[in-house]
Write an enzyme that holds these catalytic residues in place. Sequence first.
Site, mmCIF file in Angstrom:
data_model
loop_
_atom_site.group_PDB
_atom_site.id
_atom_site.type_symbol
_atom_site.label_atom_id
_atom_site.label_comp_id
_atom_site.label_asym_id
_atom_site.label_seq_id
_atom_site.Cartn_x
_atom_site.Cartn_y
_atom_site.Cartn_z
ATOM 1 N N THR A 29 0.879 -1.174 0.000
ATOM 2 C CA THR A 29 0.000 0.000 0.000
ATOM 3 C C THR A 29 0.912 1.218 0.000
ATOM 4 O O THR A 29 1.647 1.445 0.963
ATOM 5 C CB THR A 29 -0.898 -0.001 1.244
ATOM 6 O OG1 THR A 29 -1.626 -1.226 1.273
ATOM 7 C CG2 THR A 29 -1.880 1.152 1.197
ATOM 8 N N LYS A 141 4.107 -9.092 3.699
ATOM 9 C CA LYS A 141 2.752 -8.540 3.586
ATOM 10 C C LYS A 141 1.978 -9.404 2.602
ATOM 11 O O LYS A 141 1.708 -9.013 1.467
ATOM 12 C CB LYS A 141 2.830 -7.085 3.124
ATOM 13 C CG LYS A 141 1.616 -6.250 3.492
ATOM 14 C CD LYS A 141 1.915 -4.757 3.306
ATOM 15 C CE LYS A 141 0.662 -3.915 3.419
ATOM 16 N NZ LYS A 141 0.231 -3.698 4.802
ATOM 17 N N GLU A 174 1.637 -5.582 16.931
ATOM 18 C CA GLU A 174 1.399 -4.467 15.998
ATOM 19 C C GLU A 174 -0.041 -4.011 16.185
ATOM 20 O O GLU A 174 -0.728 -4.496 17.086
ATOM 21 C CB GLU A 174 1.626 -4.946 14.552
ATOM 22 C CG GLU A 174 0.682 -6.073 14.137
ATOM 23 C CD GLU A 174 1.037 -6.727 12.801
ATOM 24 O OE1 GLU A 174 2.082 -6.388 12.215
ATOM 25 O OE2 GLU A 174 0.259 -7.599 12.361
#
Lengths: 275, 275
Positions: A29, A141, A174
Site C-alpha cells: 500500500t 505482507k 502491531e
Amino acid sequence: MDVLVNGLAQTTVGYRDRGLQYGDGLFETILILDGQPCLWHRHWRRLTHGCKRLGIPLLAEPLLRQEVEQLARGRTHAILKLIVTRGEGPRGYRPPDNQQPSRILSVSDWQAPPEELYRDGARLIVCNTRLGLQPALAGIKHLNRLEQVLARAEWSDPSVHDGLMLDQEDRVIETVNANILWRSGRRWHTPSLQRCGVAGVVRDLLLDLAGGAGEDIAVADYALEDLLTADAVYQTNSLIGIVPIVRIGDRVWDSSSWSHPLVSLLAQQVHRVGA
Amino acid sequence: MDVLVNGLAQTTVGYRDRGLQYGDGLFETILILDGQPCLWHRHWRRLTHGCKRLGIPLLAEPLLRQEVEQLARGRTHAILKLIVTRGEGPRGYRPPDNQQPSRILSVSDWQAPPEELYRDGARLIVCNTRLGLQPALAGIKHLNRLEQVLARAEWSDPSVHDGLMLDQEDRVIETVNANILWRSGRRWHTPSLQRCGVAGVVRDLLLDLAGGAGEDIAVADYALEDLLTADAVYQTNSLIGIVPIVRIGDRVWDSSSWSHPLVSLLAQQVHRVGA
C-alpha cells in the site's frame, strides 16, 4: 484510469488466480504524492523479499515502476495498492511448474489524516483477536489477512482509530493497520516480527534512521505491560507516517512527551519520493 | 458451461472482491457423481458454519444447490469447487456495512484415484511447514491457505501422495489435503482441530458413523509418536473418501490390518448423493 491488471486497463481477475483461490500472493500500500510513489525502493524491496519467501518469480522492477507511475500520474494525494499473486494455476495447492505471476494495481484518491490526529493522538482498543504464530509467513505482507479482518470487525466506533494486536502468547506485536513503537526513558522499543506481524516500510526506515540520529531501538519480545508503562507510544505506516497514541484501552498518555527529534526526522522522511 | 460467478456464466471476478484482497471467504470441494453432489448437506453445513464464524451473511441454500446442480448436470465424475467470499468492498480490512457475498462455482472432470491407491496405500512425507495456532480460524475451510501452499511446495516426487502437517507445538493435525485418523488396538484416534486444521466433511461423517458401528473415536491432542506407533493409519477427504497410509517418512505399515468394518462403512457412505 485507476486499475491495471497485468498491464491492461481492466478491473477483473480470472477466477483461477491463486490470489483468490488461496490468498497466494503479496501486496503493498503505497502513498502517492504529486504523481510519485513515496518510499518506492523500500516497498519494492519488501515485495521482492516476500516473493522469495513464497517462491513466486520476481517481476521486473522497471515494468512495475512504470505501471505505478502510469496510475499515479496527475494525482496529488492518493493511495496505490499493488497486489502480486502467483498467477493462475490448475486445481490444487501445488504451485504450478510454469508460474506466471499476476500484478493488480489500483489507485484511489486519499484524504490525509487531519492535523488533530498528529496533535491529539490516536485512540486504540486492545483486540480480542490474537495473531497466530507462523515464522514461515512472519514479516511479509501476504494476502492471508483474515486475522486483520476479524480484528477490524471488533469495533465500529469511529472515534477508535486502530486496534492493538497481541499474539497467541500475549506478546505485543502491531496494530491492525500499523506497526508500533514506544519510548521508555531514553530507550526505544519495537516488537520483534519473527513469529507474526508485518514489517512495515516506515518501521524499516525508522530502524535505519535511528543509528544516525544517535538513538537506540531495541527489537525484542514485549508484554502489554511493557507498552503500557512506556513514556510515549507511536504507530507507523506508509499512509499516516508516524502518529502518537493517546489512549490504549484505559491507559491515557499525556502529549507533553510526544515530540522528539527522531519522530520529526521520520515524519519528514516518510514523504520522500522514491526513497 | 463450467463456471458460474454470482449466477452468471463468466470466468472473472472484480479486483475489489475481498476474496482476492484478503482471502476473506470460504470454499468447499465437492465430489460430483452422476450429476449430483455427494455429501451436499455436510458441505452446506460446514459452509454456513464458516460464514457465521467470519460474519459473512448466509446465502440461500436452494439458490446454491440449484447452481451446483446446473454445473454438475451431465457430469459422471467431477469436482465442483464452491467459493463464497465477503464480496466487494472499499479499501481497508473493515467488513463493509452492506455485505453482498460473492459465490464462485467451478466444475472440472475428475479421474478417481486408481484402485492401487486403496490397495497399496498412500505414501506421505512429514512436512517442515508447521500449522500456526489460530483458534478463531480453526476447523473452517477459509481462503487463507498459504500454509498449505508452502507445505505442498516441499515435494515434487509424484510417488509421494501427501504431506503430514504438525502444528507449531509438534502436535499431529492433518495432511495438506486430508484429515488423518488411526487405530491402535481397538481404539480409534483423530486429532483435535480446535487450534488449527480443517474439519473435513468425511471426518465429520466418520465421527457420526462410529457410534452406530460400536466404535469409539478419541478426538484429542497427539504427538507424531502416537501416530507412528498406530496399527493402521488412514486419510480422508471428500474426493478420495478413505485411503490407508502405507508410509510416513521411514515408517512403513503392513496392509494386513487395513480392512475394518468402519472403513468399509465409511467408504460406502462417502459416495452417497445428497447425504
